[in-house]
Design a protein around this motif. Structure first.
Motif, mmCIF file in Angstrom:
data_model
loop_
_atom_site.group_PDB
_atom_site.id
_atom_site.type_symbol
_atom_site.label_atom_id
_atom_site.label_comp_id
_atom_site.label_asym_id
_atom_site.label_seq_id
_atom_site.Cartn_x
_atom_site.Cartn_y
_atom_site.Cartn_z
ATOM 1 N N GLU A 3 0.800 -0.990 0.815
ATOM 2 C CA GLU A 3 -0.046 0.371 0.335
ATOM 3 C C GLU A 3 1.299 1.012 0.125
ATOM 4 O O GLU A 3 0.233 2.489 -0.769
ATOM 5 N N ALA A 4 1.915 0.754 0.650
ATOM 6 C CA ALA A 4 2.856 2.235 0.873
ATOM 7 C C ALA A 4 3.579 2.645 -0.566
ATOM 8 O O ALA A 4 3.727 3.998 -1.162
ATOM 9 N N ILE A 5 3.770 1.776 -1.257
ATOM 10 C CA ILE A 5 4.045 1.855 -2.858
ATOM 11 C C ILE A 5 2.990 2.737 -3.528
ATOM 12 O O ILE A 5 3.642 3.330 -4.304
ATOM 13 N N MET A 6 1.700 1.882 -3.472
ATOM 14 C CA MET A 6 0.974 2.485 -4.451
ATOM 15 C C MET A 6 0.298 4.156 -3.796
ATOM 16 O O MET A 6 0.169 5.052 -4.794
ATOM 17 N N ILE A 7 0.445 4.476 -2.642
ATOM 18 C CA ILE A 7 0.528 5.723 -2.530
ATOM 19 C C ILE A 7 1.051 6.323 -2.877
ATOM 20 O O ILE A 7 1.241 7.796 -4.126
ATOM 21 N N ALA A 8 2.894 6.230 -2.792
ATOM 22 C CA ALA A 8 4.063 6.549 -3.303
ATOM 23 C C ALA A 8 4.242 7.081 -4.375
ATOM 24 O O ALA A 8 4.199 8.184 -5.195
ATOM 25 N N GLY A 9 3.411 5.791 -5.541
ATOM 26 C CA GLY A 9 3.244 6.368 -7.194
ATOM 27 C C GLY A 9 2.190 7.116 -7.162
ATOM 28 O O GLY A 9 1.981 8.182 -7.819
ATOM 29 N N MET A 10 1.218 7.071 -6.285
ATOM 30 C CA MET A 10 -0.259 7.859 -6.709
ATOM 31 C C MET A 10 0.721 9.109 -6.339
ATOM 32 O O MET A 10 -0.138 10.350 -7.283
ATOM 33 N N ALA A 11 0.989 9.788 -5.493
ATOM 34 C CA ALA A 11 1.341 10.834 -5.091
ATOM 35 C C ALA A 11 2.149 11.302 -6.502
ATOM 36 O O ALA A 11 2.831 12.840 -6.630
#
Length: 105
Positions: A3-11
């Motif tokens: 989830e942290a990787i997905m959030i960082a990617g979306m940001a």
């Protein structure tokens, strides 16, 4: 972790798109016809958001006497065109909606 990787990617994607627009803001010159067309974007987007809420409050098209959303919006639109004052339009529309909701309940 995933989830942290997905959030960082979306940001990163969100920041990149907005940064490019700000960085290029003074360098791009639009034609006059395009600038004129852009003036219609906010009302069209607002209409696209509000129209389903007014016309389909229960999930289907409802233009009847029992739909307080439609009639209150109609009252607000008439007052808005007549008075050309945003606060008056909002107050009258809310009062109309509350009264119509109370009457139809």
């Amino acid at each position: 972790m995933n989830e942290a990787i997905m959030i960082a990617g979306m940001a990163l994607v969100t920041f990149s798109v907005r940064y490019v627009m700000f960085a290029m803001a003074g360098r791009i010159v639009f034609p006059v016809w395009f600038k004129h067309a852009l003036a219609y974007v906010p009302p069209v987007v607002l209409s696209a958001i509000i129209a389903p809420l007014i016309l389909m409050p229960k999930g289907y098209l409802d233009i009847s006497l029992a739909n307080p959303y439609f009639w209150a919006a109609l009252v607000a639109a008439i007052v808005g065109f007549w008075r050309q004052h945003l606060l008056t339009t909002i107050i009258v529309g809310m009062i109309a909606f509350i009264l119509l909701k109370w009457i139809t309940s």
